[in-house]
Design a protein around this motif. Structure first.
Motif, PDB file in Angstrom:
ATOM      1  N   ARG A 538       0.940  -1.236  -0.135  1.00  0.00           N
ATOM      2  CA  ARG A 538      -0.022  -0.147   0.010  1.00  0.00           C
ATOM      3  C   ARG A 538       0.831   1.391  -0.027  1.00  0.00           C
ATOM      4  NH1 ARG A 538      -4.457  -2.985   2.858  1.00  0.00           N
ATOM      5  NH2 ARG A 538      -5.674  -3.575   1.067  1.00  0.00           N
ATOM      6  N   GLU A 539       1.999   1.287   0.951  1.00  0.00           N
ATOM      7  CA  GLU A 539       2.933   2.443   0.542  1.00  0.00           C
ATOM      8  C   GLU A 539       3.524   2.725  -0.886  1.00  0.00           C
ATOM      9  OE1 GLU A 539       6.491   2.147   3.165  1.00  0.00           O
ATOM     10  OE2 GLU A 539       5.180   1.504   4.714  1.00  0.00           O
ATOM     11  N   PHE A 540       3.751   1.683  -1.347  1.00  0.00           N
ATOM     12  CA  PHE A 540       4.218   1.712  -2.890  1.00  0.00           C
ATOM     13  C   PHE A 540       3.029   2.289  -3.886  1.00  0.00           C
ATOM     14  CE2 PHE A 540       7.662  -1.408  -1.420  1.00  0.00           C
ATOM     15  CZ  PHE A 540       8.537  -0.520  -1.607  1.00  0.00           C
ATOM     16  N   VAL A 541       1.739   1.556  -3.595  1.00  0.00           N
ATOM     17  CA  VAL A 541       0.625   2.220  -4.463  1.00  0.00           C
ATOM     18  C   VAL A 541       0.582   3.646  -4.122  1.00  0.00           C
ATOM     19  CG1 VAL A 541      -1.781   2.353  -4.419  1.00  0.00           C
ATOM     20  CG2 VAL A 541      -0.723  -0.146  -4.412  1.00  0.00           C
ATOM     21  N   ARG A 545       1.021   6.812  -6.875  1.00  0.00           N
ATOM     22  CA  ARG A 545       0.224   8.023  -7.154  1.00  0.00           C
ATOM     23  C   ARG A 545       1.037   9.307  -7.201  1.00  0.00           C
ATOM     24  NH1 ARG A 545      -3.625   6.169  -3.062  1.00  0.00           N
ATOM     25  NH2 ARG A 545      -4.807   4.389  -3.909  1.00  0.00           N
ATOM     26  N   ARG A 546       1.985   9.354  -6.054  1.00  0.00           N
ATOM     27  CA  ARG A 546       2.556  10.575  -6.144  1.00  0.00           C
ATOM     28  C   ARG A 546       3.738  10.742  -7.360  1.00  0.00           C
ATOM     29  NH1 ARG A 546       2.487   8.661  -0.982  1.00  0.00           N
ATOM     30  NH2 ARG A 546       4.733   7.904  -0.940  1.00  0.00           N
ATOM     31  N   ARG A 547       3.995   9.540  -7.964  1.00  0.00           N
ATOM     32  CA  ARG A 547       5.099   9.758  -8.943  1.00  0.00           C
ATOM     33  C   ARG A 547       4.601  10.736 -10.261  1.00  0.00           C
ATOM     34  NH1 ARG A 547       7.122   4.370 -11.660  1.00  0.00           N
ATOM     35  NH2 ARG A 547       4.833   4.391 -12.818  1.00  0.00           N
ATOM     36  N   GLU A 548       5.543  11.690 -10.422  1.00  0.00           N
ATOM     37  CA  GLU A 548       5.266  12.506 -11.519  1.00  0.00           C
ATOM     38  C   GLU A 548       5.154  11.431 -12.820  1.00  0.00           C
ATOM     39  OE1 GLU A 548       7.946  16.152 -13.310  1.00  0.00           O
ATOM     40  OE2 GLU A 548       8.922  14.395 -12.714  1.00  0.00           O
ATOM     41  N   PRO A 549       4.062  11.954 -13.644  1.00  0.00           N
ATOM     42  CA  PRO A 549       3.626  11.132 -14.663  1.00  0.00           C
ATOM     43  C   PRO A 549       4.856  11.162 -15.630  1.00  0.00           C
ATOM     44  CG  PRO A 549       1.782  12.604 -14.192  1.00  0.00           C
ATOM     45  CD  PRO A 549       3.088  13.007 -13.218  1.00  0.00           C
ATOM     46  N   GLU A 550       5.184  10.222 -16.658  1.00  0.00           N
ATOM     47  CA  GLU A 550       6.068  10.166 -17.441  1.00  0.00           C
ATOM     48  C   GLU A 550       6.173  11.483 -18.509  1.00  0.00           C
ATOM     49  OE1 GLU A 550       8.190   7.891 -17.189  1.00  0.00           O
ATOM     50  OE2 GLU A 550       9.222   8.440 -19.502  1.00  0.00           O
TER      51      GLU A 550
END
Ligand SMILES: [Zn+2]
Length: 584
Positions: A538-541, A545-550
């Motif tokens: 769940r942390e990685f999920v 979500r926070r990851r900057e879109p490609e």
């Protein structure tokens, strides 16, 4: 179709450690068991079996699966036969088949009927043997005891056009024609296919009678007659004597392939129990791969005459892509005028085993034949030799064997190894009969997607919490995650999916290698408890979500590098302003 509930029940009652230890020596290592992988050649064990999760994984070659998968891969059984075998050792009654359609039902019923007919015919022939002193004398004359005749269920077909009528009052039944026992002649006249012959039943891997071979007693032609191809019997897939030879093959680690059923029986009589015969067909790839799964060493035995050498060459061609570095294939040529039956009767089993141990290697046979076609004393002869060797060397899949053969070819042709490789166009990687070992030992991916994938196996329905549009589509691990989602959607009740059922589910997947590896890494390397794995997942999920879109990342990099178009710069500025505005 085997019902899902039965399979689950079977997997619950079967211990994979028991199943695997029948074939592989396992040692306890922490919570798991370790052994030398039976699917690839290795010196240090990387084959891991988990008693808690009921699946196995090889960190060397990527072999992966549950108890059913192991039986299929190791014993060379089909799915249904593997389930049957496990069910019988677990003392479970196989469920009735649940046919899918009326046609399927009819076909299955028909097949069951045909098996029953063949069984009845075998019993009839066996009973007839007891009443046939000529046939008994023949078998005794070949040195066979009653015990061996019983073990191979040998019988006798009387010299009568419709002898089978005694066993089958419904002699007109077309099923008798369908399973090859009776021939429908012109003008509708029917008669037995086998007459005045010693009968050798041909059994399937699980012991059902699927055909017969008959050896004529008198002078008639042909000397040997086999059942035709029928719904039960496909010659290129079956070998004679496998059921009787199985234990001896395992004990010797070796299988000997001969040409006739009389050879197999005579060899067993004289103590060489690991022989099987092809059934009046040339060696096929199915034969070779089936037998290599059962034994560590495959020895073909042929007569020393021209026909024998021709058949051997054909077997060599079939074996080139299938021989493995840890499972050699070799060729034994008997002295001219001898076949295995006559040889073992006059010289005994020990003498034959000596010949088997000295059999010519696959590479030795290949190079000797090629050399015989070219004059290695002249440049023309040597280049001809290289040309002739090329297609054969290209087909060798075992990397170690291939390297050795290349070195020898180079030496014989008086060129360097590099020159030989270039001339034979060997730069491209050979196609492996099995997944290449380096696949599984390649470094693990570092992506967020991989971290998610590895933890997903703690509780598979977790993957459905991932928003697929956030995954980087070009990564193989993303594709594996997407495939896992699809598989789970199709699997029904995900709460019931145990690790062993999952191991089987992903085995057939397009991204099976990646998925298997993730399941193995979670259980054997990360060793997270279920709750830990779920909270990390769940942390990685969240991180996903926070990851900057490609697309945004590319845009930012282009602006920073100063290669963005005015339009891209404007879009970037708008985004920056937007994210400033959204700040709390
Ligand atoms: Zn392996």
């Amino acid at each position: 179709m085997i019902p899902e509930s039965f399979k689950q029940d079977l997997l619950n009652r079967t211990d994979i450690v028991d199943v695997v230890s029948r074939y592989v020596q396992l040692k306890k290592a922490g919570a798991n068991f370790l052994g030398l992988c039976p699917f690839h050649n290795e010196k240090t064990p990387s084959f891991t079996v988990s008693p808690a999760k009921q699946f196995y994984h090889c960190f060397g070659c990527g072999a992966h699966g549950n108890a059913i998968g192991f039986m299929m891969a190791h014993a060379g059984l089909g799915y249904v036969d593997a389930v049957k075998e496990l069910a019988s050792s677990a003392g479970m009654q196989m469920p009735e088949f649940q046919p899918r359609s009326p046609e399927e039902a009819a076909r299955r019923e028909r097949e069951t009927d045909l098996y029953a007919l063949m069984e009845r015919a075998m019993e009839f022939y066996r009973a007839e043997l007891k009443k046939a002193p000529r046939a008994i004398d023949y078998l005794k004359g070949r040195g066979l005891t009653g015990e061996i005749a019983a073990r191979f269920r040998i019988g006798y077909a009387p010299n009568d056009w419709q002898a089978l009528r005694a066993a089958f009052p419904e002699y007109e039944d077309k099923a008798l024609v369908e399973c090859g026992l009776v021939i429908q002649g012109e003008e509708g006249k029917r008669y037995d296919r086998f007459r005045d012959r010693v009968m050798f039943p041909i059994l399937s891997a699980r012991g059902a009678v699927i055909g017969f071979g008959g050896r004529v007693l008198g002078e008639g032609e042909p000397k040997y007659l086999n059942s035709p191809e029928t719904p039960l019997f496909e010659k290129g897939r079956e070998v004679y004597g496998l059921v009787q030879a199985r234990d001896a093959i395992r004990a010797a680690g070796r299988v000997l392939v001969v040409e006739g059923y009389m050879d197999v029986v005579a060899l067993a009589q004289f103590g060489v129990g690991y022989a099987v015969a092809t059934l009046g067909t040339a060696t096929t790839p199915v034969h070779v791969s089936k037998l290599l799964r059962l034994a560590d060493e495959l020895v073909f035995c042929f007569d020393g005459d021209a026909a024998g050498r021709k058949a051997a060459w054909r077997a060599l061609e079939v074996s080139l892509p299938l021989a493995l570095d840890n499972k050699p294939v070799s060729f034994l040529f008997l002295p001219e005028g001898d076949d295995p039956d006559s040889y073992v009767r006059s010289h005994g089993g020990d003498a034959l085993e000596r010949l088997i141990r000295e059999a010519q290697t696959l590479s030795g046979f290949l190079l000797a034949e090629l050399r015989a076609q070219s004059d290695l004393a002249t440049p023309e002869g040597r280049s001809r030799f290289l040309t002739a060797a090329k297609p054969h060397v290209q087909r060798i899949a075992a990397p170690g064997l291939r390297l050795q053969v290349v070195k020898q070819v180079a030496e014989m042709a008086r060129v360097s190894q590099e020159e030989a490789e270039r001339l034979m166009e060997l730069r491209s990687a050979p196609t492996y009969a099995r997944p290449a070992p380096q696949r599984a030992s390649a470094p693990l991916p570092l992506s967020l997607e991989w971290k998610l994938l590895a933890r997903a196996f703690a509780r598979p329905e977790l993957v459905l919490e991932i928003d697929p549009s956030l995954l980087s589509p070009e990564l193989p691990e993303s594709q594996a995650l997407l495939e896992l989602m699809e598989l789970l959607k199709g699997a029904g009740d995900t709460a019931r999916l145990s690790d062993s059922v999952l191991a089987e589910l992903i085995d057939k997947a397009a991204h099976g290698a990646m998925l298997s590896r993730a399941q193995a890494v979670l259980n054997f390397e990360l060793r997270l408890g279920e709750d830990e794995a779920v909270s990390e997942f769940r942390e990685f999920v969240g991180a996903l979500r926070r990851r900057e879109p490609e697309a945004d990342r590319t845009l930012r990099q282009r602006v920073l590098k100063g290669v963005a178009t005015p339009d891209e710069r404007r879009r970037f500025e708008e985004k920056m302003l937007g994210s400033l505005r959204n700040r709390p």
